[in-house]
Design a protein around this motif. Structure first.
Motif, short mmCIF file in Angstrom:
data_model
loop_
_atom_site.label_atom_id
_atom_site.label_comp_id
_atom_site.label_asym_id
_atom_site.label_seq_id
_atom_site.Cartn_x
_atom_site.Cartn_y
_atom_site.Cartn_z
N TRP A 1 0.86 -1.17 0.00
CA TRP A 1 0.00 0.00 0.00
C TRP A 1 0.90 1.23 0.00
CZ3 TRP A 1 -4.56 1.51 -1.28
CH2 TRP A 1 -5.02 2.75 -0.87
N ASP A 2 0.73 2.09 -1.00
CA ASP A 2 1.50 3.33 -1.12
C ASP A 2 0.67 4.46 -0.51
OD1 ASP A 2 2.58 5.81 -2.05
OD2 ASP A 2 3.52 4.76 -3.73
N HIS A 3 1.10 4.92 0.65
CA HIS A 3 0.33 5.95 1.36
C HIS A 3 0.29 7.27 0.59
CE1 HIS A 3 -0.36 3.76 5.09
NE2 HIS A 3 0.81 3.21 4.88
N ARG B 1 -2.03 6.65 -2.33
CA ARG B 1 -3.28 6.07 -1.86
C ARG B 1 -3.78 4.97 -2.79
NH1 ARG B 1 -4.83 7.32 2.46
NH2 ARG B 1 -7.02 6.85 2.22
N SER B 2 -2.81 4.07 -3.12
CA SER B 2 -3.16 2.94 -3.99
C SER B 2 -2.15 1.81 -3.78
CB SER B 2 -3.14 3.38 -5.46
OG SER B 2 -1.84 3.76 -5.85
N TRP B 3 -2.50 0.64 -4.30
CA TRP B 3 -1.59 -0.50 -4.25
C TRP B 3 -0.50 -0.29 -5.29
CZ3 TRP B 3 -1.88 -3.28 -0.12
CH2 TRP B 3 -3.09 -3.33 0.56
N ALA C 1 -5.62 -4.30 5.83
CA ALA C 1 -5.68 -3.44 4.65
C ALA C 1 -6.84 -2.47 4.76
CB ALA C 1 -5.81 -4.28 3.38
N THR D 1 -5.99 1.45 4.62
CA THR D 1 -6.38 2.15 3.40
C THR D 1 -7.64 3.00 3.57
OG1 THR D 1 -7.80 0.37 2.61
CG2 THR D 1 -5.46 0.27 1.99
N GLN E 1 -10.37 0.00 1.78
CA GLN E 1 -10.07 -0.89 0.66
C GLN E 1 -9.51 -2.22 1.16
OE1 GLN E 1 -7.85 0.23 -2.81
NE2 GLN E 1 -8.21 2.39 -2.40
N LEU F 1 -7.52 -5.86 0.13
CA LEU F 1 -6.48 -6.24 -0.83
C LEU F 1 -7.14 -6.60 -2.16
CD1 LEU F 1 -4.39 -8.69 1.35
CD2 LEU F 1 -3.54 -6.60 0.32
#
Length: 92
Positions: A28-30, A33-35, A67, A71, A74, A76
């Motif tokens: 998860w890329d903070h 804000r996405s995988w 997750a 998130t 969201q 996974l």
């Protein structure tokens, strides 16, 4: 697939999904804000002895719950989608 939950003060702060046999990893890329597919960053984190207390290997259900917390709701991606991301990365 191997799932990891990263924690700080017993609260989940990150999730990694790896395929160690093929060298793939999703996180998860903070910032975005996405995988994100990022095996280099995940491997660096997991291999750093200073982080050994900050993560644990978990099952898929636990990773999904973490997750959702990390998130803001969201889950996974499903395993078929993750496999597709890994395959796409392998073929460039």
């Amino acid at each position: 697939m191997t799932y990891y939950v990263l924690s700080r003060n017993a609260r989940p702060v990150g999730v990694f999904v790896t395929d160690p046999a093929r060298g793939h990893a999703l996180m998860w890329d903070h910032r975005r804000r996405s995988w994100a597919y990022n095996p280099e960053r995940v491997t660096r984190f997991l291999d750093d002895h200073r982080n050994f207390e900050r993560y644990r290997e978990v099952d898929r259900a636990t990773a999904d719950r973490a997750a959702a917390s990390v998130t803001g709701g969201q889950l996974l991606p499903d395993e078929k989608t993750i496999e597709g991301i890994f395959e796409q990365a392998a073929t460039g």
